[in-house]
Design an enzyme around this catalytic site. Structure first.
Site: not given
Lengths: 271, 271
Positions: A94-96
């Site tokens: 998700a690379k939040r």
């Protein structure tokens, strides 16, 4: 299940460092799945059930579900993996990255709603933007470090002082500070084996998630040499498209299994 | 609607640089909305309808919707804004960042599914991770530059050569390269007025999204002095919690309007 414990157990019991990335792109689905309302879930379940004994983890990429308004199918997919393949950890890619109060919401999304065992996180906003994930001590938090794409060099390769590159600073911050609970990993692209070696030197035996073999051009032998730990583990080597779309017919899952087996064995031949 | 055109028109017609951030946290909703299945949508519609004539844009934060399994309410909220307040652009605060093929999916999510007019994006993965958003030439792409949180300094304040800080390099890359279509903006936190001034110097009159006033402690006068353009615009000054939760009763929207009005006027007093 503690993510790190499960990952290490899977490395051993499956004899595999392969991570299958679940990036479902409906236009490439086999004809028999086209148009079904649950096509994404069915496609991915087929891949998962055909490859689970060959992998150390699965990594669904949330963007492919979100673009299709298919969060419910992502929930069901992860539930299916937990039920049918309970020893296989799931990394939500998700690379939040956001301020703490917002990151806490993303942590709820990843760990409580989707029930992922680990999440990928962007380090640009610094430590307090990562802490809400770290507080889930049994979950994995895998920080972007040296990404596999060409533009990765725009920022990550900048010299931040004394010859240290930004990605090395990220590795050092994570290893020496953010990883106090031992639940961190790093993303380092297979397209940059020299940098994998640098990161391995900095972080000891911390798990590295390595995208970029296959379609992106990374080399398995160079990756293993640069990033493997003394016991021949330490890596989650991701392959997505080469496995998902190995076949285009009703037997796509069997075709995926063949490529997953070849990839696992190609990795093991270099351990 | 071109985001930049709409933003500049809204600055003028509303005489406002205020951006209301929509970060709906259900535990703080008024009692009469608690427990309703559409509580998030109703709460936000109340805020939107009470403040639209006072703002230059709205900024829903997707994490608050995703944590509550409420993407459908986010879709409905943005559709409501487009229908009822068609001159008010919507920035989807998502801070996405991924390789090109995945970024293309996130762009579909933001611009086609949610119909946002602009999105916030994380620059850590470099130019090719931003291009899929830039290709939507009428949409705004607002890159994280100098964020308002304490950990923002961990990476963003590093010296990347000749005294240039990482956030300044980001500003320079965006201004000189990524902004070829004129649809970029930057996020610069109100908690760092000196850095707002540095960024303004680098990027000319590029729009800056400024979080961090109110709950986070940023000062309006310092922000305006550091970041305002010659014509007294150039900024989207965000306030979320101070406005959303100004009241806790059935009149919460009127309470929100009062604080939004005060904030708009406090900004205008410093223009």
């Amino acid at each position: 299940m503690h993510f790190m414990t499960a990952l290490r157990a899977a490395w051993q019991s499956r004899n595999s460092l392969l991570c299958v990335g679940l990036d479902p792109y409906p236009a490439r689905f086999p004809a028999h799945l086209q148009g079904r309302p649950d096509a994404i879930l069915e496609f991915c379940k087929g891949i998962v059930d055909a490859t689970a004994d060959l992998v150390c983890c699965f990594k669904p990429q949330i963007a492919y579900f979100a673009a299709q308004r298919a969060e419910d199918q992502l929930e069901d997919l992860i539930a299916h993996i937990h039920e049918r393949h309970p020893d296989t950890p799931v990394i939500l890619d998700a690379k939040r990255g956001d301020i703490g109060s917002t990151a806490a919401q993303y942590a709820v999304e990843a760990f409580e709603r989707f029930r992922a065992d680990a999440i990928t996180v962007n380090p640009y906003m610094g430590r307090d933007s990562v802490e809400p994930y770290l507080e889930y001590a049994d979950k994995g938090v895998i920080l972007l470090c040296r990404t596999s794409n060409p533009g990765g060099s725009d920022l990550q390769f900048l010299d931040v002082g004394g010859g240290e590159r930004l990605y090395e600073r990220v590795a050092r911050l994570v290893a020496n500070d953010w990883n106090a609970s031992g639940n961190c990993g790093l993303v380092v692209g297979a397209t940059f084996p020299n940098e994998i070696a640098r990161v391995r030197h900095i972080v000891g035996d911390m798990p590295l998630l390595v995208p970029g073999i296959g379609a992106q051009g990374g080399d398995i032998a160079e990756t293993m040499q640069a990033g493997g730990t003394a016991d021949g583990t330490g890596l989650m080597i991701n392959s997505s498209r080469a496995i998902l779309f190995a076949g285009s017919g009703e037997d796509y899952a069997q075709a995926a299994r063949r490529v997953a087996l070849e990839t696992r064995d190609a990795i093991n031949a270099k351990r």
